[in-house]
Design an enzyme around this catalytic site. Structure first.
Site, mmCIF file in Angstrom:
data_model
loop_
_atom_site.group_PDB
_atom_site.id
_atom_site.type_symbol
_atom_site.label_atom_id
_atom_site.label_comp_id
_atom_site.label_asym_id
_atom_site.label_seq_id
_atom_site.Cartn_x
_atom_site.Cartn_y
_atom_site.Cartn_z
ATOM 1 N N SER A 299 0.854 -1.168 0.000
ATOM 2 C CA SER A 299 0.000 0.000 0.000
ATOM 3 C C SER A 299 0.892 1.221 0.000
ATOM 4 O O SER A 299 2.019 1.186 0.505
ATOM 5 C CB SER A 299 -0.877 -0.021 1.238
ATOM 6 O OG SER A 299 -1.160 1.280 1.669
ATOM 7 N N ARG B 241 -24.861 -9.706 -44.455
ATOM 8 C CA ARG B 241 -23.750 -9.096 -43.688
ATOM 9 C C ARG B 241 -24.337 -8.075 -42.744
ATOM 10 O O ARG B 241 -25.137 -7.238 -43.156
ATOM 11 C CB ARG B 241 -22.740 -8.405 -44.633
ATOM 12 C CG ARG B 241 -21.518 -7.827 -43.884
ATOM 13 C CD ARG B 241 -20.221 -8.021 -44.640
ATOM 14 N NE ARG B 241 -20.237 -9.284 -45.369
ATOM 15 C CZ ARG B 241 -19.691 -9.484 -46.571
ATOM 16 N NH1 ARG B 241 -19.053 -8.506 -47.164
ATOM 17 N NH2 ARG B 241 -19.784 -10.663 -47.149
#
Lengths: 450, 450, 450, 450
Positions: free
Chosen positions: C274, C313
């Site tokens: 940390s 498509r």
């Protein structure tokens, strides 16, 4: 309503979103429409009277409606047919004026808005109650020590009141959001077949205004059939709220773990018991809320994905909303209601909170010591010294205070009484109290808003 | 930036969300923090000067940062280490005051907010431009006839201006939403390790106020590390906007179909061509926007699902936001930008719109006839007569007007000149023009708001 | 590759999904196509040679491709143009035969499949390694006592090996799934403009077979341009795998909690530290995996939602896949790789596991006692007696064994030695060992499959 | 069942997922468990008889179960209590052996699997029927000309049979997927409180084997309470199927557009009518399927996101599955059923298909011409010439054939009869017929599989 409704939902919100309420929402639209058109002289006053008199959901054959909806593609078409027949029985002349100039979507959308308005009122009641509960809790536990945990690791001391104030602060933001969006959502839908209201011969704006006033809804600039942001925004707003409810439930559930045991859901006969383990006490309410917090976000995504609706009426994407949006309200309403009910009876073990603060053998106070030492030694030197002591403490299990006291440099600048002070959590709450007060002030102020 | 960035995104939004901008956002936080703490007398003025001088993203070794972030778990830790080293080279004393009292998340969250502020400014510019374009278009095509289509079937005539006004009306609502949420989002994150800012010995509120002012951000009632509704709300707001962009693109793309051919994306060398079909003109911009409208909703869902973060800092759920939220801004920003660029050059074939209105052999005017006939015959009788004529027209291909004229009852009450009038789309626009005007008025008013 | 790539992803999977690899995938298709067509006598052998020689991704101007793709709507169009120009420089005759008879989507889809094939190989290596690690761990900890927890409450004793075997069993199922879907996914896409391959004058099946063989792919019954289930299935399969990775990470992270402390991610300099708390050890790998487990499901949802593609498509829905599917592979690949790397060094505190089993003051053994007592007293009577003792134990903090011993009925049927045995976790493992063995047998067998 | 059930769902699937069926699923587990334990001599044969006799869902008080589930946290706890009481009334001795050694999740999970088995059988029937319908349709329309459309633009001619074969090919893949996953899903869940089955004193494997055989389920290597990939995979598999159903519905709906009018959903009284437009014929079935295709993917995402369940039993994530998974089966089952019912009566206008092929004034044949010309002129020169003619055709509206004939170079190499042949769609079907045949062969073969 099904077997899991009482577990996941709230009775009152379910009622507002029931089949009956759905029909009544559409019928309220139809009856107000007839009145507005009668006021405008477009249909006879007697027709408005007859139509309004017939618009009671209990009068309709729901099984038949469901069957016909499957063929017609929506509920409004068979409902209007039944309504027309119902009136035709006693007043054939009036029956011709049912749904005059409107389209199915006008009834369906506006009906849904009327339902959501009532659902929002119920949410608001629970939110107000939740605000009170959280305010009291934050006030009462304002300086109760507890370990703050980040990455599920104990980090530093904090206060339980500060944790609760964080929940409360988020709840207040959601209440503000709901206030902002309600007027935008609570808006009439009335456009006729394609939004132009052509069959009303140019008198549409006037009728729309009158109709909106009758229903207590805002009048939009234009009909909005295939623009679904209003509905989607109600979904996102509930999604945000559910996220916070989930966060609160996540926190509470973690605090209830056997190894932490700082919080407990209230016990009651049969509540959260296990079928095989007599000693278990499961956080049932948390589970319900966490389930909602998992289920609602994808439902919100459905509402957003359904927005690109084709032309003047969507194909399938409109249909996708019909059950999704009510489900969001049901799940959020249920999660909120269960939390609101449970929270006042939440059991809090402040002693265990204090005990847990000791679990790291003082390591949780390392920052406090480090900051204090830094004032004499500079940040890096202090950090290094404390880090060494921490390593020793971890390796040996020795309490950090003792590890520090055995270091002459530390002992020199931080003699025992000073160290004792540093290892008292209540001396390292920072601005927790002040932050609690600020959130409480906002909460107090909130309740006086309109 | 990758091979598909120019297709899917906008250069300027990408720039604000680039790696460099991410680092600069965090560095802007660090430098403003140093200044605020120096003003408060917590760190020396010289430290603030040194720190601010070093906070330029180009000075940092990005490859090293990326490697270290993988070990540390976030970008702020290695960035602050590099920053500290950078300063230590020339001013070791000052280096001790880097990031004083803050936590990684303070830098990461606040940095992100600074990035999003700039991204919102870019969105706003495009939204203003889109508003102008749509306003002009709605005005210009206010009464241009076109077939309204519901369920992808021609329904009734409407005007193209009315369709555009619907798009515009939704865009205005999104602009309002963004105005509402910006102050809530543009809020400082500053809480230290667990939100209490304990290492600032009670002076946190004062420093937070000063820091927020320096950065031009609002000061929150309390730090909000694990309450993510602010970020999530920016995601939902963009999700709503993308839904509307998708709706506009859906509409345009459908109008470009070979068989409809009412609208075309502008042509340009290489634009929307096919690799094998010389005659194709693909709606590329619509495709890009529709792709965004599919991709953003699930990303919004991720942001909501990430909200129930553990305790005082989430585990994984916080991390899940880091790429998701910028991606939402990139996709929405790209879709908006491409639409804004394409729309002024949209090609409109009003003649084809008129031709298409004739495709149903007059059936699209059935409602108009029905309404007119109803004034003489009553609704049911009129509806029945028209329905019969419609059936005949469908069966034989005869124009509905002719089918009607061959019915003596109809011919009697609606003689040819009256029928001619009814079969002219411009006589059945209803309130379309009025609705366009109301939306335009709102748009005009909007631009004068702050 | 960006600043967060090393954190969230794996270098090797990223490489297979890089821009360069994307181009190479398409180029591999183009070069194999030329060879197949040359073998069929459709194009000259010299053209195939020239084309194959040019198909190296490094030769292409990526910035220009990206710019052109934004106009053309996909990457294949400009790539084929550049490829044609490249060849035309030295061999104009051959340049005419580039991409002969194919369509953009043939190159894009097949190229993607070639990339995914390599990505699956990398996943498979990590899965094999994970299988070994988990097998060893399950074997080694086969009978190591640990508290089983349900609803985050301690429930009964179990063994850590059984927990690990559960992870392993799920991993094996995912490996089976991948084996099942690979042949279905690894299929050629080759259909020309609309799937009919009309420009190949009926010789398409022959060329397709030859092309598929060249690429080592299966030949489909028919081209499948707008049927995306193959791609979507690779997404769902990775989604399932990521869910299990997330489950393993969830478990590990919970076991690392300060208050539980049974497992720890390996420590290393800078790992999971940390920025302000010297004593923290964050489960960084778990965070990364949990982030993936949050991010991947909505991306899977995108792939599924994109399936209803228009006609021959899709418009936008095809485009939506291009970045989504690689992102899924990146995130899953990263999560898997980080887990595979971390797990062999996972630190296990078996002593703490034993200590935690004592936290409930014996309540965790209530079922064992209840079952034993039931044999003498019947289930209900036994359950009632034990429940009373449990209640006393909870109220007073007295150990359940003592609470039981103070009850003469219990003491009578379960004298102290018997109770001692019942309060020894290792006597209440049920079939845990047998289950571990069965899973290990499956794992051992698995590695010998093809 | 609610008002929208007939629209969105199928009666038979709803029945298998009803509240009653849910209870019966759990009761089937309990009764089979009693029998298996009786066979093993663990409980008396008379108890097994009494328990089995009581395990009929109609005997239970559902309102009471729902209320109690809200307190207990799941349905199994109160169900087992009611079951125990029910038996205790007549046979108190046997009542002690209800649910012996099992846990709630064993009953809930296994019960769900039994329900899903029946739901899969219903899906399979519809899939078989769909396969037949599509096979016949593909065969019958094998060479029926229609415009293939990409990016919603006409591209080239194809055959309607080829389009249908594409749908069929995807359906066959889904049938294969379901066959693959069924044995993995149809697996017993039986682990007792934490998976070890400790209360069965080591005889668990034997009882599990016997129990699994009784229920017709596979026996797993180990209990899998918190490993949810089996359930999640049934969700993803249905998600994939729904995507294909949505693709078919998307196609059909687009072909029904007023301007295209090639396909129509069957008409029937009240079917797809509009409340105001007598001539409309809305594609209701397509709408229903498209709605499912929007709703299911996010629900799949929920199932995947719920996978990382805590320890030996999830908290909230387990609960999140209970309504989500049945909803997926309901929506997919409904969409499939409606498609299967509608498709045999789909109306097909082959004449209109032919007419639409002429809409581009021959441009759709440009590729055919280009390929033919290329054989004489080389690809580039041919492409350039045709492109010029196309441009002229677009500008003037002249048919491309005429535009080509007016070019002497073209006329020279492609004299009128040759051009006539090139402008006949049936000469440019490529391998469409062959592909149809291959898919039909697969379909024929499929039905003979076990």
């Amino acid at each position: 309503m099904n077997l899991l409704s009482p577990l996941f939902r709230s009775v009152s919100v379910e009622a507002e979103l029931s089949d009956l309420a759905t029909l009544q929402g559409m019928l309220d639209f139809e009856s107000a429409l007839a009145r507005a058109e009668s006021r405008a002289g477009i249909i006879p006053a007697s027709a408005a009277t007859s139509i309004s008199a017939a618009c009671h959901a209990e009068k309709f054959d729901r099984a038949a409606l469901a069957e016909s909806a499957a063929i017609a593609g929506n509920l409004a078409i068979p409902l209007i047919k039944q309504l027309t027949s119902l009136i035709a029985n006693s007043d054939p002349d009036s029956s011709r004026f049912v749904h005059f100039g409107a389209t199915s979507q006008d009834a369906i959308d506006t009906g849904m808005i009327l339902q959501l308005r009532r659902a929002f009122e119920l949410l608001d009641q629970d939110l107000a109650s939740l605000t009170s509960t959280l305010s009291e809790l934050a006030q009462k536990r304002r300086l109760t020590p507890i370990a703050a945990r980040t990455w599920v690791q104990q980090a530093l001391p904090t206060t339980f009141g500060f944790i609760v104030a964080g929940w409360l602060d988020a709840v207040l933001r959601h209440r503000r959001r709901i206030r902002e969006i309600r007027p935008r959502l609570l808006t009439l839908q009335f456009g006729g077949a394609v939004g132009t209201l052509a069959s009303l011969s140019g008198r549409a704006p006037e009728i729309a205004k009158s109709l909106a006033r009758d229903l207590g809804l805002a009048e939009p600039a234009a009909p909005w059939h295939s623009h679904r942001d209003r509905f989607a925004e109600s979904a996102t707003t509930l999604g945000l709220l559910t996220g916070t409810l989930g966060k609160i439930a996540r926190d509470i559930s973690l605090h209830t773990q056997t190894e932490i045991a700082e919080l407990f859901e209230p016990s009651a006969p049969g509540r959260g018991g296990s079928s095989t383990l007599p000693h278990k006490r499961n956080p049932v309410t948390c589970a319900v809320i966490l389930a909602a917090a998992l289920r609602v976000p994808p439902l919100v995504s459905t509402m957003l994905a359904a927005m690109p609706q084709e032309y003047q009426r969507g194909l399938g994407n409109w249909h996708a909303e019909w059950e999704t949006l009510p489900d969001i309200f049901r799940l959020t309403g249920g999660a909120l209601h269960h939390l609101t009910q449970m929270l006042p009876a939440l059991e809090i073990d402040t002693q265990r909170m204090a005990v847990n603060l000791e679990l790291t053998h003082g390591l949780i106070f390392a920052e406090a010591v480090s900051m204090a030492a830094a004032q004499r030694l500079g940040k890096s030197a202090a950090h290094a010294l404390v880090e060494t002591a921490c390593a020793r403490s971890r390796a040996t299990g020795q309490h950090l205070k003792d590890a520090l006291l055995s270091d002459p440099t530390i002992r020199d600048i931080l003699p025992q009484p000073e160290l004792d002070r540093l290892f008292d959590a209540s001396n390292y709450f920072g601005s927790a109290g002040a932050f609690v007060d600020r959130v409480l002030a906002e909460a107090a102020q909130f309740s006086t808003l309109p």
